[in-house]
Design an enzyme around this catalytic site. Structure first.
Site, PDB file in Angstrom:
ATOM      1  N   GLY C 149      -9.316 -32.400  35.117  1.00 42.16           N
ATOM      2  CA  GLY C 149     -10.242 -31.883  36.108  1.00 42.16           C
ATOM      3  C   GLY C 149     -11.117 -30.782  35.535  1.00 42.16           C
ATOM      4  N   CYS C 150     -12.140 -30.414  36.278  1.00 36.58           N
ATOM      5  CA  CYS C 150     -13.105 -29.435  35.793  1.00 36.58           C
ATOM      6  C   CYS C 150     -12.495 -28.030  35.769  1.00 36.58           C
ATOM      7  CB  CYS C 150     -14.369 -29.468  36.644  1.00 36.58           C
ATOM      8  SG  CYS C 150     -14.094 -29.374  38.426  1.00 36.58           S
ATOM      9  N   TYR C 151     -11.971 -27.598  36.915  1.00 36.78           N
ATOM     10  CA  TYR C 151     -11.339 -26.271  36.945  1.00 36.78           C
ATOM     11  C   TYR C 151     -10.179 -26.202  35.963  1.00 36.78           C
ATOM     12  CZ  TYR C 151     -13.580 -24.786  41.369  1.00 36.78           C
ATOM     13  OH  TYR C 151     -14.454 -24.394  42.343  1.00 36.78           O
ATOM     14  N   THR C 152      -9.450 -27.308  35.857  1.00 37.06           N
ATOM     15  CA  THR C 152      -8.254 -27.294  35.028  1.00 37.06           C
ATOM     16  C   THR C 152      -8.603 -27.203  33.551  1.00 37.06           C
ATOM     17  OG1 THR C 152      -8.267 -29.690  35.215  1.00 37.06           O
ATOM     18  CG2 THR C 152      -6.825 -28.498  36.679  1.00 37.06           C
TER      19      THR C 152
END
Lengths: 344, 344, 344, 344
Positions: C149-152
């Site tokens: 994921g992006c945030y991750t």
């Protein structure tokens, strides 16, 4: 205390009207209504208003509204107002329609630009075009007030003195207008998404925008002859504001003094500022003002007249309050702001 | 009618104060001053205010201001106010300082964080930290009011009830705050250019921001022990608004009811709204409100408390007016807005 | 030439992937598919790509895609990929899933955070978590790659060296992350409208965001013990970019040299830049880079580590291409950009 | 490998050129220079380029540049280039000037609009106006190339086919153009601050903008008679992009087929796209493209022709690279992008 109903209270224009009326010293909201959110608190839809307006939204029922209110504001999709307003409603309440249904005097012009049937053409004669700076006297005492469009308010007010004073050629007028995104409303459309609007500018409705005949109607009346003009709107990545840049060829011999004299028609208007500098939409944001400036270009023979408004205030809710103030004999500026903070 | 002077009237905070006072029913501006623009009309610098405040700006001369005004607002660079304010000035006018010079009780803390000398440490004892929701009673009757910083107002008000009620561990508090760009002021810096701010977010002043000791001072007082905390500010591509997201570990056994009870300390505050939903800066834009919400996370043992303000209003000019209202015995909300339109 | 299929080609991440692959020297798109726009030209949906990618979009049919393609990229709503991928599909094509279905090793963790059933838990063991800087060797030869994921991506890469080197206490980690609006996708939601996002900042999904367990899984593996942490995302009024600001308490005696040494793990990484200055999302916009910086605060005993990425590139499409490059033995940077223009 | 010098490498146009040349397969930067930042790393000024271009900036010394480079790009304030370029410089290197000094053939027109002396009028005859789509053949072999302005590139390319084919009346042309804020450059001006630009739109330079004579020169040449036109630029709150909306009266009997035929002049141009839909600046962002569309309005007798470019690419650095490619016999699209991602 004027009792006010608002049908369509949760669109951007309706909500701005809710906000303005919440602070109005001589009006109170008695019937806030929303088709989509009936039964919910207004401040749950617009949390910025929590503590100020926590009323429960009611159904968009004009008959009930007319029982409770002295004035009914309509902020509805095109074609709906003309099916709701009746002589009986008007006998009970003043109706101020923020939509387009009663703005055009000619039913066929309406139907041709709006591609929809007009449901109450018999009322067109009773409606007044609610641009106070031009039709103030006719607004007083009227029961049906057609609140002008946002682009149209800005465009007409910018060009009206030039047309009225016969300073410009009435053919070849071009209006290149730019609007903030709240003008597109609150509906969930792809084209209104942040990522589709931000970091871009585009024209839209080129040659076909519905505000065109409204501008033509009012300027034709001022000129006492038919005016056909070019109107091009644009979408700008900002919340609020309209800038109308108007181009026209000046008549022979027109001087800067002539132009100044023409615009002096506005000199006692509380909501009009004639500027030496060029208008910027931020300087009218949140206000009911129209800022106007102009430049004569001897090189080209053109005049460029520029006007700026806040599309949700002077272009919608603020002007509706101004019309209410006039219709009910209140001071015209009551509940309306005439100075803008910056940055806002 | 309270006569007001404003020194530093053309910075963003000063100009917002000019706007608020222009509409205040019980105050009038008698001495608007600007170092950079003395001799010019305020409305030439802020054209949005044309017609509302067209006063000529005067020199930043506190002695003259004190002759004419009952209250002097200072909106000046750090270190300047402490060199201007004297007992004689205070004998003539109430001084409300929007800058940092009188906020910290301890001269050495000031000098260590601000890297500049404090010019009137003898006045520190006379100053009150002007956060009305915490120090209201002390503000009444004071001649020197230190108006809190923007980040600090938001951070302190969000955390104060938790600290005061001993619900959180006082070590390990983290405040991650985000501000609109008007917080950087109106000076012509590369980092404030549109193209350098737009379409980006950054943290700045990590571990070193000057608002840190101010927050620590107030929360330490509430806890009655020294608190050291982490404060990180960010620059957001928007004009106005601060969001402070505060993280702390809850004490054992603390329940949601305990937290609700702690925040009920604000229940009669006219400018505080405790929300179920999460705060967004747009919902306080242009208002003197603080919107606060919180979430208990049993999984992590943390509480996340979130507060939002308008940095130029509750974070500066609005709170200054609130302090003036208190100092002069006026209703505290006079001239201040408690509901936000949207979009704005 | 690698033949590529993309299911979900008209979401923002899918379209960014279409763009990157259109310019990739060793890949060609053979099966671009879209549930909503099948039958239309890609460049009619994304006019910016006219002349570069005018292919007709096909149905989201993974079986057909597997017949024609060597690699299938999935950019689909949560829960859909796990119902489409089968051993048979994997026998024909490498699958790179930009969604969440194969990221979490534990089916029950997935179902608890995503509130939906996982349709192919038997494949979880075959999937690799496609963060090349950590799992590069495992990615080679795998048939099912779960693109992070992006945030991750941003959070894990920022914290990983600190955890791996045992420099921080593993309890009490806080990640305060901020994202541009493209992270919310292209669906027509009220909350994604320009006027609802612009001029505001808000936190959302506080304590409940689905990227939390993904970060915990990867950092727990690095620490070789269970880590529970606090993750708070925010919506920022900009198109692209994620900034993750991570707070942790340092272990006793940790020095700046220790931290530098920990981050040197990235020194040969083509997509990681360790900065002295603080990261800003604009400096990675349009690139596959991760910019990382950190500050040790002796006053508080915390380390603040900050990372920035472009959520659509390193946070989605770019990392997917990076994974493809690894899986097919190409140079890892092929088709990817490592420098950002400014302003962009 | 073409050796390139850039004088003025740290303005927005210069930096964009640095970026484009860093990725150009057949050029290398050998002399990057900056008056303000000489001695510093380029990537310290533009951290987005760290790792890609870390060269040390040198003094703005054209003589040294000419010793080392095959081509010298100048991105300097008006009036400076004309004092630097000499026949000797031109004997050593091709000069591509991104400024205005060599664009106007007539020294007196230059001096009248720019209010400054032209220092090398004798070179005006050697310069070619570097708009490849119109002057490609003349560019080949020239030593001094005047790279067109941003507004002018967009305006000329939009109107040129109509003028060239005699489809419009050449009096009364109006160009209403809108630009992103990077067009104002990187200097620290009040009017370029985020809070002064954001949430507003304004016209500026009405009747007086310096790009006017440049547009008139090129269209007059195409028409083979003198054209005087109205040009009005606007500032839009976005980083990049220009939209030029051009109004002209069509000649009698002109049909849509005639207009299509006129624009077919561009059909083999790699950087021009003629659209059915209306152009939006986001669809050309980051590219060297010109998107053009038009509408015939039978009601008014006008044609509205709309063009969009990225002001820093086709309006500056990209076109400069295109000119270099032509001058040195490279494929014209080398190092330039022809598709735009979205959102960007």
């Amino acid at each position: 205390m004027i009792k006010a109903a608002i049908l369509g209270a949760t669109g951007y224009a309706g909500a701005e009207l809710m906000r303005l009326l919440s602070y109005h010293p001589d009006a109170e909201i008695v019937y806030p209504a929303s088709h989509s959110y009936a039964g919910k608190k207004f401040s749950d839809i617009y949390p910025g208003m929590r503590g100020v307006c926590d009323m429960i939204l009611r159904e968009d029922d004009i008959a009930k509204a007319a029982e409770e209110a002295d004035v009914i504001f309509l902020s509805l999709p095109a074609g709906l107002a003309s099916s709701l307003v009746t002589p009986e409603i008007l006998s009970k309440a003043v109706v101020i329609d923020l939509g387009a249904d009663f703005r055009l005097h000619d039913k066929s012009v309406y139907e041709s630009w709006y591609k929809t049937e007009h449901h109450s053409p018999q009322l067109l004669g009773e409606a007044v075009y609610g641009l106070p700076e031009i039709h103030r006297d006719s607004i007083k005492g009227k029961r049906l007030i057609a609140n002008p469009g946002c682009y149209t308010t800005c465009s007409i007010m910018t060009l009206y003195p030039l047309v009225k004073s016969n300073l410009i050629k009435t053919d070849g007028i071009i209006i290149d207008a730019k609007s903030g995104t709240s003008g597109a409303g609150r509906s969930e459309k792809l084209g209104s998404l942040f990522c589709e609007v931000n970091e871009s500018i585009k024209a839209y409705g080129v040659t076909t925008h519905r505000h065109t005949p409204e501008i033509e109607q009012e300027l034709s009346a001022a000129a006492d002859k038919d005016i056909v003009l070019q109107f091009t709107p644009h979408l700008v990545p900002m919340n609020r504001g309209i800038l109308a840049v108007c181009y026209a060829r000046i008549e022979n011999g027109v001087t800067e003094d002539d132009v100044s004299a023409a615009y002096s028609i506005y000199e006692n208007e509380p909501f009009v500022r004639i500027l030496d500098t060029l208008p910027e939409t931020r300087f009218v944001k949140g206000t009911n003002l129209v800022d106007i400036s102009w430049r004569l270009d001897k090189r080209t023979g053109n005049i460029i007249a520029l006007g700026a408004i806040d599309n949700l205030v002077k272009g919608a809710a603020g002007q509706a309050v101004q019309n209410m103030n006039i219709a009910f004999g209140l001071p015209e500026t009551e509940g309306l702001v005439t100075g803008a903070g910056c940055p806002f």
